[in-house]
Scaffold this motif. Structure first.
Motif, PDB file in Angstrom:
ATOM      1  N   THR A 121     -10.082   6.158  -2.027  1.00  0.00           N
ATOM      2  CA  THR A 121     -10.224   4.550  -2.177  1.00  0.00           C
ATOM      3  C   THR A 121      -8.920   4.084  -2.363  1.00  0.00           C
ATOM      4  O   THR A 121      -8.488   2.668  -2.316  1.00  0.00           O
ATOM      5  N   ASP A 122      -8.115   4.817  -2.248  1.00  0.00           N
ATOM      6  CA  ASP A 122      -6.265   4.204  -3.002  1.00  0.00           C
ATOM      7  C   ASP A 122      -5.454   4.728  -1.709  1.00  0.00           C
ATOM      8  O   ASP A 122      -5.543   5.869  -1.513  1.00  0.00           O
TER       9      ASP A 122
ATOM     10  N   PRO B  99      -7.203  -7.119   4.256  1.00  0.00           N
ATOM     11  CA  PRO B  99      -6.190  -6.499   3.484  1.00  0.00           C
ATOM     12  C   PRO B  99      -5.907  -4.658   4.021  1.00  0.00           C
ATOM     13  O   PRO B  99      -4.689  -4.669   3.670  1.00  0.00           O
ATOM     14  N   LEU B 100      -6.872  -4.059   4.038  1.00  0.00           N
ATOM     15  CA  LEU B 100      -6.380  -2.707   4.235  1.00  0.00           C
ATOM     16  C   LEU B 100      -6.195  -2.307   5.428  1.00  0.00           C
ATOM     17  O   LEU B 100      -5.386  -1.476   5.480  1.00  0.00           O
ATOM     18  N   VAL B 101      -5.734  -3.497   6.289  1.00  0.00           N
ATOM     19  CA  VAL B 101      -5.339  -3.131   7.834  1.00  0.00           C
ATOM     20  C   VAL B 101      -4.259  -3.372   7.309  1.00  0.00           C
ATOM     21  O   VAL B 101      -2.739  -2.736   8.149  1.00  0.00           O
ATOM     22  N   ALA B 102      -3.758  -4.690   6.878  1.00  0.00           N
ATOM     23  CA  ALA B 102      -1.887  -5.067   7.042  1.00  0.00           C
ATOM     24  C   ALA B 102      -1.430  -4.340   6.267  1.00  0.00           C
ATOM     25  O   ALA B 102      -0.274  -3.166   6.563  1.00  0.00           O
TER      26      ALA B 102
ATOM     27  N   VAL C 131      -2.436  -0.434   5.532  1.00  0.00           N
ATOM     28  CA  VAL C 131      -2.407   0.820   6.501  1.00  0.00           C
ATOM     29  C   VAL C 131      -1.445   0.821   7.680  1.00  0.00           C
ATOM     30  O   VAL C 131      -0.776   2.232   8.223  1.00  0.00           O
ATOM     31  N   VAL C 132      -1.936   0.141   8.931  1.00  0.00           N
ATOM     32  CA  VAL C 132      -1.244  -0.247  10.201  1.00  0.00           C
ATOM     33  C   VAL C 132      -0.123  -0.520  10.037  1.00  0.00           C
ATOM     34  O   VAL C 132       0.957  -0.181  10.555  1.00  0.00           O
ATOM     35  N   GLY C 133       0.661  -1.239   8.898  1.00  0.00           N
ATOM     36  CA  GLY C 133       1.903  -2.078   8.861  1.00  0.00           C
ATOM     37  C   GLY C 133       2.478  -0.597   7.918  1.00  0.00           C
ATOM     38  O   GLY C 133       3.490  -0.379   8.657  1.00  0.00           O
ATOM     39  N   HIS C 134       2.228   0.256   7.490  1.00  0.00           N
ATOM     40  CA  HIS C 134       2.091   1.210   7.047  1.00  0.00           C
ATOM     41  C   HIS C 134       3.140   2.745   8.279  1.00  0.00           C
ATOM     42  O   HIS C 134       4.113   2.815   7.853  1.00  0.00           O
ATOM     43  N   VAL C 135       1.598   2.611   8.518  1.00  0.00           N
ATOM     44  CA  VAL C 135       2.075   3.606  10.177  1.00  0.00           C
ATOM     45  C   VAL C 135       3.170   3.029  11.540  1.00  0.00           C
ATOM     46  O   VAL C 135       4.264   3.465  11.457  1.00  0.00           O
ATOM     47  N   LEU C 136       3.087   1.471  11.699  1.00  0.00           N
ATOM     48  CA  LEU C 136       3.815   1.108  12.117  1.00  0.00           C
ATOM     49  C   LEU C 136       5.130   0.487  12.343  1.00  0.00           C
ATOM     50  O   LEU C 136       6.046  -0.486  12.604  1.00  0.00           O
ATOM     51  N   GLU C 137       5.406   0.637  10.644  1.00  0.00           N
ATOM     52  CA  GLU C 137       6.872   0.519  10.279  1.00  0.00           C
ATOM     53  C   GLU C 137       6.651  -1.438  10.209  1.00  0.00           C
ATOM     54  O   GLU C 137       7.899  -1.420  10.447  1.00  0.00           O
ATOM     55  N   GLY C 138       5.719  -1.930   9.972  1.00  0.00           N
ATOM     56  CA  GLY C 138       6.358  -3.114   9.326  1.00  0.00           C
ATOM     57  C   GLY C 138       5.035  -3.743  10.928  1.00  0.00           C
ATOM     58  O   GLY C 138       3.755  -4.145  10.685  1.00  0.00           O
ATOM     59  N   GLU C 139       5.808  -5.449  11.675  1.00  0.00           N
ATOM     60  CA  GLU C 139       4.295  -6.008  12.553  1.00  0.00           C
ATOM     61  C   GLU C 139       4.079  -4.793  13.232  1.00  0.00           C
ATOM     62  O   GLU C 139       4.130  -3.894  14.033  1.00  0.00           O
TER      63      GLU C 139
ATOM     64  N   SER D  61     -17.277   3.538   6.575  1.00  0.00           N
ATOM     65  CA  SER D  61     -16.816   4.309   6.088  1.00  0.00           C
ATOM     66  C   SER D  61     -15.052   3.616   6.801  1.00  0.00           C
ATOM     67  O   SER D  61     -15.699   3.619   8.183  1.00  0.00           O
ATOM     68  N   ALA D  62     -13.925   3.914   7.165  1.00  0.00           N
ATOM     69  CA  ALA D  62     -13.531   4.418   8.237  1.00  0.00           C
ATOM     70  C   ALA D  62     -11.865   5.430   8.273  1.00  0.00           C
ATOM     71  O   ALA D  62     -12.302   5.875   7.503  1.00  0.00           O
ATOM     72  N   LEU D  63     -12.044   5.566   9.365  1.00  0.00           N
ATOM     73  CA  LEU D  63     -11.511   6.423  10.024  1.00  0.00           C
ATOM     74  C   LEU D  63     -10.283   6.087  11.056  1.00  0.00           C
ATOM     75  O   LEU D  63      -9.933   5.654  11.885  1.00  0.00           O
TER      76      LEU D  63
END
Length: 293
Positions: free
Chosen positions: A20-21, A94-97, A99-107, A190-192
Motif C-alpha cells: 500500500t506504500d 495519482p499512483l500512475v504519476a 510509480v510510472v514517473g519513478h521507473v521512467l525517470e520523469g515524463e 490490485s495492480a501488477l
C-alpha cells in the motif's frame, strides 16, 4: 549492472508482497522489476470498468471485430481511451504519476491502453519483454506496464507470468530458455506493475469456465514511438472530452522538438499541442522540387 548468461540460475522466483506504500512499490521495482499494489482500484472503479469492458468486448464480438489470440479464446480490446471515460480516468490516478514517473525517470506517454481477457482453455503467451525493439545493451527501462485486475488473478485463470529480476538480463528470452516463471496473482482491484525489460507473458487459463479480466496500460518514455498511434486512432468525440493532461499522455503535446505539426514545435510555443491543422497541406505555401506546381 546486468546478469550474465551464466547467472540465469541465480534468479529468485520471488513475487513481492501486496503493498500500500508506494515507496515500497518503487523499491520492489528497482530490485525485482515487478511490484504489486493492493487496492489500486476501489470496488466502485472495478464495477464501472468491468461493466464497460464487458459491454465493449461483447459488442466487438457481435460486430465481427474482436481481436482474438491465445488459441482463439483470449480477447484483446484495443484503443481504450476512445471506448469509455472509465478507461480514461485510469490514466490520471495519482499512483500512475508516482510509480510510472519513478521507473521512467520523469515524463512519459501512453504507449497503449488495452484490455486482455484470458478465456478458458487459453494458451500461455511466449515469454517476451516489452522493449525488445531497443538495443539489448540499453541499461534502463524504456517502458513500464500496469495490469489492473478486474478479477482475482490466479494460477488457474491465466494470471500474467513474470520472471522477477529479469530486467537485469541484457537480452530477450529465447524459446530454448528453461526459465521458470511465477504467476502475478492478486485479488480483484490490485495492480501488477512491471518494468518494460521484465520477461513476462499471459498465463494459460486452465479453468473450465472462468475469464480473467484485466486492463493493461503500457507507458513509455516520451521520445519512444508508442505502440498505438493515438493521434490517428483517438475518436474525435473522446478527444473533445479529454483534459490537457490526458491529451499530453496520448502524445498530442509537443515534447522538446518531437511531435510538432508543420515544424518541430507546431503552431505556437514548445508547450503547444500538436494537432493537425485544418488542411493536411498548406496549399498557399510555395512548393519547390519535383512535386511543385
Amino acid at each position: 549492472m546486468t546478469i550474465t548468461e551464466l547467472d540465469l540460475e541465480v534468479l529468485e522466483l520471488e513475487l513481492p508482497p501486496l503493498r500500500t506504500d508506494l515507496d515500497d512499490v518503487k523499491a520492489d521495482l528497482d530490485r525485482l522489476g515487478v511490484a504489486r499494489i493492493a487496492d489500486a482500484l476501489s470496488p466502485a472503479e472495478v464495477a464501472a470498468l468491468r461493466a464497460r469492458l464487458e459491454a465493449q468486448a461483447e459488442a466487438e464480438r457481435a460486430a465481427g471485430l474482436a481481436s482474438m489470440d491465445g488459441g482463439g479464446v483470449n480477447q484483446r480490446v484495443w484503443n481504450l481511451p476512445s471506448k469509455g471515460r472509465e478507461f480514461v480516468d485510469l490514466l490520471t490516478k495519482p499512483l500512475v504519476a508516482e510509480v510510472v514517473g519513478h521507473v521512467l525517470e520523469g515524463e512519459y506517454t501512453v504507449s497503449s491502453h488495452t484490455a486482455n481477457i484470458a478465456g478458458p482453455g487459453g494458451s500461455a503467451m511466449v515469454l517476451h519483454s516489452d522493449q525488445g525493439y531497443s538495443p539489448l545493451s540499453t541499461p534502463y527501462a524504456l517502458a513500464v506496464n500496469i495490469m489492473w485486475m478486474l478479477e482475482d488473478f490466479t494460477e488457474e485463470n491465466g494470471a500474467t507470468r513474470v520472471v522477477p529480476g529479469s530486467h537485469l538480463i541484457a537480452r530477450e528470452p529465447s524459446r530454448s530458455d528453461a526459465v521458470a516463471t511465477v504467476a502475478g496473482v492478486g485479488p480483484v482491484g490490485s495492480a501488477l506493475v512491471f518494468d518494460g525489460r521484465i520477461w513476462h507473458g499471459t498465463g494459460a487459463n486452465t479453468t473450465a469456465n472462468k475469464y480473467r479480466w484485466g486492463v493493461l496500460t503500457y507507458f513509455c518514455r516520451p521520445w519512444v514511438r508508442p505502440q498505438e498511434n493515438y493521434a490517428v486512432s483517438t475518436h474525435p468525440d473522446a478527444l473533445a472530452e479529454m483534459s490537457p493532461e490526458v491529451k499530453a499522455m496520448l502524445g498530442f503535446k509537443v515534447w522538446h522538438t518531437l511531435g510538432g505539426v508543420k515544424g518541430p514545435w507546431g503552431p505556437g510555443t514548445p508547450d503547444a499541442m500538436g494537432f493537425r491543422t485544418e488542411r493536411y497541406i498548406d496549399r498557399d505555401a510555395p512548393r519547390i522540387g519535383p512535386l511543385g506546381d
